[in-house]
Design a protein around this motif. Structure first.
Motif, PDB file in Angstrom:
ATOM      1  N   SER A 192       0.870  -1.179   0.000  1.00  0.00           N
ATOM      2  CA  SER A 192       0.000   0.000   0.000  1.00  0.00           C
ATOM      3  C   SER A 192       0.904   1.225   0.000  1.00  0.00           C
ATOM      4  O   SER A 192       0.987   1.975   0.971  1.00  0.00           O
ATOM      5  CB  SER A 192      -0.932   0.003   1.219  1.00  0.00           C
ATOM      6  N   GLU A 225      -5.028  -2.729   1.154  1.00  0.00           N
ATOM      7  CA  GLU A 225      -4.495  -2.528  -0.192  1.00  0.00           C
ATOM      8  C   GLU A 225      -5.662  -2.387  -1.156  1.00  0.00           C
ATOM      9  O   GLU A 225      -6.568  -3.217  -1.179  1.00  0.00           O
ATOM     10  CB  GLU A 225      -3.620  -3.709  -0.608  1.00  0.00           C
ATOM     11  N   LYS A 246      -0.541   4.216  -3.965  1.00  0.00           N
ATOM     12  CA  LYS A 246      -1.895   3.977  -3.454  1.00  0.00           C
ATOM     13  C   LYS A 246      -2.354   5.025  -2.450  1.00  0.00           C
ATOM     14  O   LYS A 246      -3.494   5.460  -2.484  1.00  0.00           O
ATOM     15  CB  LYS A 246      -1.976   2.573  -2.838  1.00  0.00           C
TER      16      LYS A 246
END
Length: 468
Positions: A232, A359, A266
């Motif tokens: 992430s 994630e 992300k």
């Protein structure tokens, strides 16, 4: 049971394959081991000749391989062609450097001759994902085969065509017939493959739960693992960052492979003073994406690899919005066939939301506000993952210091999007796994690091140390 290849852009079945049974799997592993026993005796020159041929074939077939990736997992065709070409560069890299990376290292222990040798260990199992169906395999296989090992591949079940094409690639390049084998099996049979006495180690790229499962089975069998798991990645946007450049880079990092990359950007952690300007520009940049048919060369974002993955991503988005996040663009499932999802930007993201804690494997950007640099670093590290990350700032010394000393990740880039490179080690920390792929570190993961000591005949040992 069978294995189906399904076009995620249309939902149509491309082809069905028979799943291998236990006897067939065992025979494939045995044949790979037999090939290894001969292959380990070859010199680096012979190995390199075949690996260079594999590189040549990858370039020659890049269009065909790109189309195959587009059909099986929705990768835009120009990205798939680029992936095949990157695979070729990886093969050339190890053909050129493997002998140097694995050269004997002399250690002075006079009067004896002592050196460290790096020798192959046998059959290595690769459990690989669908998102980079060629590159993920090549970055394991090129160093493993150049080191003198054999490989067996358990690829993701939605890319069986890619798996078989890779097996044929190595055969066509002149490697021994059974040195690299594809196992068309489901995940339930992986444990049996790990337990096979001829399998000596395992490399897996996949989710953290899959990594835990494989690592536990390999540990019980006392077999080494390299795990490249989820991520992430956090990109820190500091107060002096060039907003237009940074937003463009961040959008590119978020949309790589339609957002389906462990090292895709992300989480965007932005200092409060420029958060509004960054969000506005990020929405502009995300809006430039061309979503559509992956076989169209103008497409930059294709469908997600499967409809269930698209639905899971949308659920993460809706749950985050329900907990207070705001959607600045995208966020709605489009009508029509296929597993498409629009580029999406969420803001007001905080702990307790999927967009913060989990994630997000698709084209969804999460913007998180930070009070200052220390707070931004804290937020970046407030994650179970530690694969990659980025820092955007005009102060290069500060960016380097944050990247090197403060961000908990295996790779951190300053003023650039994270990407793998054959010359650089790749892997993560925390729940993103352990071990390294690529570079000299990657090729040494699956070798016997062997101590050799040769003493003159009749020499009395002089060391006063106890054995062990």
């Amino acid at each position: 049971m069978g294995i189906e290849s399904i076009n995620p852009a249309t939902g149509e079945v491309i082809e069905r394959y028979d799943e291998m049974n236990h006897a067939q799997v065992g025979a494939a592993i045995d044949s790979a081991h037999a090939a290894f026993l001969e292959w380990r005796q070859t010199g680096f020159g012979e190995r390199a000749k075949r690996m260079r041929k594999a590189a040549s074939l990858l370039r020659e077939r890049a269009g065909d391989y790109g189309r195959l990736m587009a059909l099986e997992m929705g990768k835009p065709i120009r990205d798939g062609i680029g992936e095949a070409q990157k695979c070729a560069a990886g093969c050339d890299y190890y053909a050129e450097n493997a002998e140097r990376f694995l050269a004997d290292e002399v250690v002075e222990t006079s009067p004896r001759k002592s050196f460290v040798a790096f020798r192959p260990i046998g059959v290595v199992l690769a459990v690989m994902p669908w998102n980079f169906p060629f590159w993920q395999v090549i970055r394991f296989a090129a160093p493993a085969l150049m080191a003198g090992n054999a490989g067996v591949l358990k690829h993701a079940s939605n890319v069986p065509g890619c798996a078989l094409a890779l097996e044929q690639l190595f055969r066509d390049a002149g490697f021994p017939e059974n040195l690299f084998r594809t196992l068309l099996i489901g995940s339930k049979m992986v444990g049996d493959v790990i337990a096979h006495p001829h399998v000596r180690a395992v490399s897996i790229t996949g989710s953290t739960p899959a990594g835990r499962d494989v690592a536990s089975k390999a540990g019980a069998a006392l077999k080494k693992t390299v795990l490249e798991l989820g991520g992430s990645d956090a990109y820190l946007v500091l107060s002096d960052a060039d907003i237009e450049f940074t937003a463009a880079a961040c959008a590119k990092g978020r949309l790589v492979n339609s957002g389906q990359s462990c090292i895709a950007a992300k989480r965007f952690i932005v200092l409060e003073g420029l958060k509004a300007r960054f969000e506005q520009q990020l929405v502009v940049e995300m809006g430039k994406a061309v979503v559509g048919d992956p076989l169209d060369e103008n497409t930059t974002v294709g469908p997600l690899a499967r409809r269930d993955l698209r639905d899971e991503l949308h659920e993460q988005v809706t749950k985050s919005i329900a907990k207070g996040a705001r959607c600045l663009c995208g966020g709605k499932v489009p009508e029509g066939p296929g597993a498409f999802y629009p580029p999406t930007v969420l803001t007001g993201v905080h702990p307790g939301m999927p967009a913060y804690d989990e994630e997000m494997f698709g084209p969804v950007a999460a913007v998180i506000a930070a009070k200052d640099v220390d707070d931004a670093v804290r937020i970046a590290n407030d994650s179970e993952f530690g694969l990659g990350g980025g820092v955007f700032t005009r102060d290069l010394a500060l960016g380097e210091q944050i990247a090197a000393d403060r961000i908990e990740a295996g790779s951190v880039f300053v003023n650039a999007t994270v990407a793998s490179d054959p010359k650089l080690p790749f892997g993560g920390v925390k729940d993103s796994g352990y071990g390294r792929e690529l570079s000299s570190f990657g090729i040494r993961e699956f070798v016997n690091i062997k101590t050799i000591v040769v003493a003159p005949h009749g020499t009395v040992p002089t060391s006063s140390h106890h054995s062990e």
